[in-house]
Design a protein around this motif. Structure first.
Motif, PDB file in Angstrom:
ATOM      1  N   ILE A 203       0.934  -0.977  -0.018  1.00 43.21           N
ATOM      2  CA  ILE A 203       0.093   0.136  -0.130  1.00 43.21           C
ATOM      3  C   ILE A 203       1.081   1.079   0.082  1.00 43.21           C
ATOM      4  N   VAL A 204       0.582   2.215  -1.022  1.00 48.31           N
ATOM      5  CA  VAL A 204       1.296   3.381  -1.048  1.00 48.31           C
ATOM      6  C   VAL A 204       0.400   4.317  -0.550  1.00 48.31           C
ATOM      7  N   ASP A 205       0.532   5.240   0.697  1.00 49.05           N
ATOM      8  CA  ASP A 205      -0.165   6.466   1.213  1.00 49.05           C
ATOM      9  C   ASP A 205       0.425   7.612   0.480  1.00 49.05           C
ATOM     10  N   SER A 206      -0.241   8.228  -0.510  1.00 47.44           N
ATOM     11  CA  SER A 206       0.327   9.459  -1.136  1.00 47.44           C
ATOM     12  C   SER A 206       0.275  10.447  -0.341  1.00 47.44           C
ATOM     13  N   SER A 207      -0.780  10.467   0.629  1.00 51.80           N
ATOM     14  CA  SER A 207      -1.061  12.061   1.587  1.00 51.80           C
ATOM     15  C   SER A 207       0.088  11.892   2.876  1.00 51.80           C
ATOM     16  N   LYS A 208       0.921  11.123   2.923  1.00 53.93           N
ATOM     17  CA  LYS A 208       1.923  11.153   3.937  1.00 53.93           C
ATOM     18  C   LYS A 208       2.834  12.318   3.902  1.00 53.93           C
ATOM     19  N   GLY A 209       2.708  12.855   5.266  1.00 54.56           N
ATOM     20  CA  GLY A 209       3.316  14.457   5.437  1.00 54.56           C
ATOM     21  C   GLY A 209       2.459  15.590   5.215  1.00 54.56           C
ATOM     22  N   ILE A 210       1.296  15.416   4.667  1.00 53.26           N
ATOM     23  CA  ILE A 210       0.288  16.463   4.337  1.00 53.26           C
ATOM     24  C   ILE A 210      -0.480  16.871   5.646  1.00 53.26           C
ATOM     25  N   PRO A 211      -0.252  18.106   5.942  1.00 48.73           N
ATOM     26  CA  PRO A 211      -1.202  18.370   7.264  1.00 48.73           C
ATOM     27  C   PRO A 211      -2.516  18.611   6.981  1.00 48.73           C
ATOM     28  N   LEU A 212      -3.553  17.935   7.587  1.00 44.19           N
ATOM     29  CA  LEU A 212      -4.835  17.557   7.431  1.00 44.19           C
ATOM     30  C   LEU A 212      -5.876  18.674   8.098  1.00 44.19           C
ATOM     31  N   ILE A 213      -6.939  19.252   7.197  1.00 43.59           N
ATOM     32  CA  ILE A 213      -7.987  19.958   7.741  1.00 43.59           C
ATOM     33  C   ILE A 213      -9.144  19.230   8.257  1.00 43.59           C
TER      34      ILE A 213
ATOM     35  N   PRO B  32     -10.418  14.788   3.722  1.00 43.30           N
ATOM     36  CA  PRO B  32      -9.404  13.778   2.757  1.00 43.30           C
ATOM     37  C   PRO B  32      -9.181  14.494   1.328  1.00 43.30           C
ATOM     38  N   HIS B  33      -9.660  15.705   0.787  1.00 43.95           N
ATOM     39  CA  HIS B  33      -9.434  15.900  -0.504  1.00 43.95           C
ATOM     40  C   HIS B  33      -8.315  16.868  -0.743  1.00 43.95           C
ATOM     41  N   VAL B  34      -7.199  16.255  -0.340  1.00 45.78           N
ATOM     42  CA  VAL B  34      -5.894  16.910  -0.330  1.00 45.78           C
ATOM     43  C   VAL B  34      -5.435  17.038  -1.846  1.00 45.78           C
ATOM     44  N   TRP B  35      -5.753  16.397  -2.701  1.00 48.90           N
ATOM     45  CA  TRP B  35      -5.085  16.479  -4.027  1.00 48.90           C
ATOM     46  C   TRP B  35      -5.780  17.680  -4.748  1.00 48.90           C
ATOM     47  N   VAL B  36      -6.771  18.242  -4.320  1.00 41.31           N
ATOM     48  CA  VAL B  36      -7.648  19.428  -4.907  1.00 41.31           C
ATOM     49  C   VAL B  36      -6.612  20.532  -4.703  1.00 41.31           C
ATOM     50  N   SER B  37      -5.767  20.812  -3.792  1.00 44.38           N
ATOM     51  CA  SER B  37      -4.554  21.522  -3.742  1.00 44.38           C
ATOM     52  C   SER B  37      -3.339  21.333  -4.672  1.00 44.38           C
TER      53      SER B  37
ATOM     54  N   GLU C  71     -17.851  19.909   0.286  1.00 44.93           N
ATOM     55  CA  GLU C  71     -16.460  20.043   0.990  1.00 44.93           C
ATOM     56  C   GLU C  71     -15.307  19.414   0.265  1.00 44.93           C
ATOM     57  N   ALA C  72     -15.278  19.598  -0.961  1.00 40.01           N
ATOM     58  CA  ALA C  72     -14.029  19.187  -1.582  1.00 40.01           C
ATOM     59  C   ALA C  72     -12.755  19.940  -1.607  1.00 40.01           C
ATOM     60  N   PHE C  73     -13.320  21.563  -1.334  1.00 41.37           N
ATOM     61  CA  PHE C  73     -12.430  22.698  -1.863  1.00 41.37           C
ATOM     62  C   PHE C  73     -11.546  23.113  -0.330  1.00 41.37           C
ATOM     63  N   PRO C  74     -11.562  22.935   0.604  1.00 37.33           N
ATOM     64  CA  PRO C  74     -10.567  23.554   1.695  1.00 37.33           C
ATOM     65  C   PRO C  74      -9.331  23.706   1.434  1.00 37.33           C
ATOM     66  N   TYR C  75      -8.604  22.662   0.861  1.00 32.91           N
ATOM     67  CA  TYR C  75      -7.240  22.671   0.728  1.00 32.91           C
ATOM     68  C   TYR C  75      -7.139  23.491  -0.464  1.00 32.91           C
ATOM     69  N   PHE C  76      -8.066  23.471  -1.658  1.00 35.48           N
ATOM     70  CA  PHE C  76      -7.848  24.341  -2.625  1.00 35.48           C
ATOM     71  C   PHE C  76      -7.952  26.022  -2.171  1.00 35.48           C
TER      72      PHE C  76
END
Length: 312
Positions: free
Chosen positions: A127-137, A147-152, A213-218
């Motif tokens: 398993i590859v966790d691609s969000s590793k190290g990203i501060p979560l909102i 979890p919508h980290v990729w939108v940023s 709620e897909a755009f908080p990181y964006f």
């Protein structure tokens, strides 16, 4: 004299037979050797690795990291139309798609709530966790993480680097190519990010109402204020009370732009627009789209043009 001639003739014939026999044996050995060599090359060529992605944006990222690698096959575990994996349950078809896969690339951050089922049935799947190290909102009401980290696009860059690093570790034979592809794609993402900042950092109107709620990181990346959310969960229309509250907020803040999403009905947004005079635009959270390597970049560029028009 005659008997000597017969002897010489017999010796000559015997020598020819021996030489002929040696030639036949050498030819046979060469043929076997070539066949064995051919078999080895075939086996080497057939040795491949299948990398699965949990859903659309992870598939696009993996497609770029594994670009032009003939012995690496990238697949999307879920249907391209699956969208966000809110409360998604892995189907028998999804599990079948994972058969033969060595690696599963996930968004992480709680997006794939079905992972226990997968790891339970496929303990050898890496398993590859691609969000590793990203501060979560935190999500709505501070319950759970968003979890919508990729939108940023900045987070997307971190995710691509994570994918490249972890695939290089899991598949060291192909590590140089993974790293090369990662660097190439990251440069493209950085160019798009700089372009977006150049346009959006200077806008005066920073209040937006998003579909869900897909755009908080964006919004955090571009310093935008999410004044309201139309649907907390996509597909579940707001109650009359929630709708009225959003309408009041749009009026009080004089919000000019409502953002629907191409994946869902804009019925609630239409109602808000009718009551407030705000205009509806489309903002894409990149959860569905073309199965092409440049899709994320193209969608982000389209989002930029939309925001440039909506916030002017």
């Amino acid at each position: 004299m005659y008997s000597k001639s017969i002897k010489y003739l017999c010796l000559i014939l015997l020598s020819l037979l021996v030489l002929s026999g040696c030639g036949a044996n050498n030819e046979s050995k060469a043929t076997v050797s070539q066949a064995a060599g051919s078999s080895s090359v075939t086996n080497s060529t057939e040795k491949s690795i299948t990398i699965a992605a949990s859903f659309y944006p992870m598939y696009i990222f993996a497609l770029n990291v594994a670009k032009d690698m003939p012995n690496v096959n990238v697949i999307d575990m879920t249907k391209p139309t699956a969208g966000c994996l809110h409360d998604y349950a892995a189907t028998p078809a999804d599990m079948k798609n994972l058969e033969g896969a060595k690696v599963l690339i996930t968004n992480g951050a709680g997006m794939e709530s079905f992972m226990d089922k997968i790891t339970g049935q496929m303990p050898n799947l890496k398993i590859v966790d691609s969000s590793k190290g990203i501060p979560l909102i935190k999500g709505a009401g501070d319950v759970g993480d968003n979890p919508h980290v990729w939108v940023s696009i900045s987070n997307a860059i971190v995710q691509v680097k994570n994918i490249g690093d972890q695939l290089s570790s899991l598949d060291p034979t192909n590590a140089p190519k993974y790293k090369e592809n990662t660097n190439e794609y990251v440069k493209k993402l950085e160019v798009e990010r700089d372009k977006m900042h150049q346009v959006l950092d200077g806008v005066k109107n920073r209040d937006i109402v998003t579909f869900h709620e897909a755009f908080p990181y964006f919004a955090k990346e571009f310093n935008l204020n999410i004044a309201g959310v139309i649907e907390r969960e996509p597909g579940s229309e707001p109650s009359a009370k929630e709708l009225a509250a959003t309408i009041d907020r749009v009026k009080s803040l004089k919000v000019n732009a409502l953002f629907a999403e191409p994946q869902y009905s804009s019925k609630a947004a239409d109602t808000i627009a009718k009551e407030t005079g705000a205009k509806i635009y489309t903002l894409d959270p990149v959860v569905t789209g073309p199965m092409e390597a440049d899709a994320y970049l193209n969608i982000m560029d389209s989002n930029l043009k939309t925001l440039q028009e909506a916030l002017k």
